[in-house]
Write a protein that holds these residues in place. Sequence first.
Motif, mmCIF file in Angstrom:
data_model
loop_
_atom_site.group_PDB
_atom_site.id
_atom_site.type_symbol
_atom_site.label_atom_id
_atom_site.label_comp_id
_atom_site.label_asym_id
_atom_site.label_seq_id
_atom_site.Cartn_x
_atom_site.Cartn_y
_atom_site.Cartn_z
ATOM 1 N N LEU A 36 0.820 -1.208 0.000
ATOM 2 C CA LEU A 36 0.000 0.000 0.000
ATOM 3 C C LEU A 36 0.856 1.261 0.000
ATOM 4 O O LEU A 36 0.591 2.208 -0.748
ATOM 5 C CB LEU A 36 -0.941 0.003 1.214
ATOM 6 C CG LEU A 36 -1.863 1.211 1.343
ATOM 7 C CD1 LEU A 36 -2.790 1.328 0.140
ATOM 8 C CD2 LEU A 36 -2.667 1.120 2.636
ATOM 9 N N GLN A 40 0.732 4.052 -2.990
ATOM 10 C CA GLN A 40 0.361 5.436 -2.703
ATOM 11 C C GLN A 40 1.473 6.411 -3.078
ATOM 12 O O GLN A 40 1.203 7.503 -3.580
ATOM 13 C CB GLN A 40 -0.005 5.591 -1.225
ATOM 14 C CG GLN A 40 -1.303 4.916 -0.873
ATOM 15 C CD GLN A 40 -1.608 4.950 0.613
ATOM 16 O OE1 GLN A 40 -0.712 4.972 1.460
ATOM 17 N NE2 GLN A 40 -2.885 4.926 0.940
ATOM 18 N N ASP A 91 -9.120 -5.227 -0.718
ATOM 19 C CA ASP A 91 -8.970 -3.777 -0.888
ATOM 20 C C ASP A 91 -7.502 -3.387 -1.036
ATOM 21 O O ASP A 91 -7.166 -2.514 -1.834
ATOM 22 C CB ASP A 91 -9.591 -3.022 0.286
ATOM 23 C CG ASP A 91 -11.113 -3.094 0.293
ATOM 24 O OD1 ASP A 91 -11.706 -3.421 -0.764
ATOM 25 O OD2 ASP A 91 -11.714 -2.833 1.356
ATOM 26 N N ARG A 95 -5.924 -1.760 -4.463
ATOM 27 C CA ARG A 95 -5.240 -0.459 -4.474
ATOM 28 C C ARG A 95 -4.028 -0.497 -5.392
ATOM 29 O O ARG A 95 -3.771 0.440 -6.141
ATOM 30 C CB ARG A 95 -4.835 -0.086 -3.044
ATOM 31 C CG ARG A 95 -4.217 1.270 -2.926
ATOM 32 C CD ARG A 95 -5.273 2.336 -3.273
ATOM 33 N NE ARG A 95 -4.719 3.645 -3.148
ATOM 34 C CZ ARG A 95 -4.029 4.276 -4.105
ATOM 35 N NH1 ARG A 95 -3.802 3.693 -5.256
ATOM 36 N NH2 ARG A 95 -3.563 5.492 -3.898
ATOM 37 N N GLN A 98 -5.237 -0.401 -8.905
ATOM 38 C CA GLN A 98 -5.663 0.949 -9.279
ATOM 39 C C GLN A 98 -4.455 1.808 -9.674
ATOM 40 O O GLN A 98 -4.549 2.635 -10.581
ATOM 41 C CB GLN A 98 -6.443 1.605 -8.134
ATOM 42 C CG GLN A 98 -7.788 0.969 -7.869
ATOM 43 C CD GLN A 98 -8.689 0.963 -9.106
ATOM 44 O OE1 GLN A 98 -8.828 1.955 -9.793
ATOM 45 N NE2 GLN A 98 -9.275 -0.189 -9.394
ATOM 46 N N THR A 99 -3.333 1.601 -9.010
ATOM 47 C CA THR A 99 -2.109 2.317 -9.375
ATOM 48 C C THR A 99 -1.659 1.900 -10.776
ATOM 49 O O THR A 99 -1.275 2.743 -11.590
ATOM 50 C CB THR A 99 -0.997 2.053 -8.349
ATOM 51 O OG1 THR A 99 -1.444 2.534 -7.074
ATOM 52 C CG2 THR A 99 0.295 2.748 -8.727
#
Length: 126
Positions: A36, A40, A91, A95, A98-99
Amino acid sequence: MIEDVLSGTACVRTARLGHLGRIILDKPGRLNAVDLEMAQGIERALTAWRDDPQVQSVLIESSAPRAFCAGGDLKAIRGVLLAQGPDVAFDLMNRAYQTMLHIAQYAKPVVSFMDGIAMGGGVGLG
């Protein structure tokens, strides 16, 4: 100049070289496995450069020659799965995906130097 201020994390360093924005994966002890924090950090750099006219293209590379990216951090995902259950683990994995989607749809050219190990989600980043 290489820094981690833009990404907000030490595992994703950034640099600018002329019109090139560099995203440098820097978690060599884990073969740059995506977790994560790394996802991010990549997102923050891409978002910061999206509307910056000084950055015309982006390079994703590794700080270490052994691995570009070994894929998703399965150890971290397993820990979340056992501690928090499958929905939270899903989730977490989503993530990272999604990146990868953000990279694929990015408005500027993104190039990757996939030197060394590249598996699973690492290929997705590239």
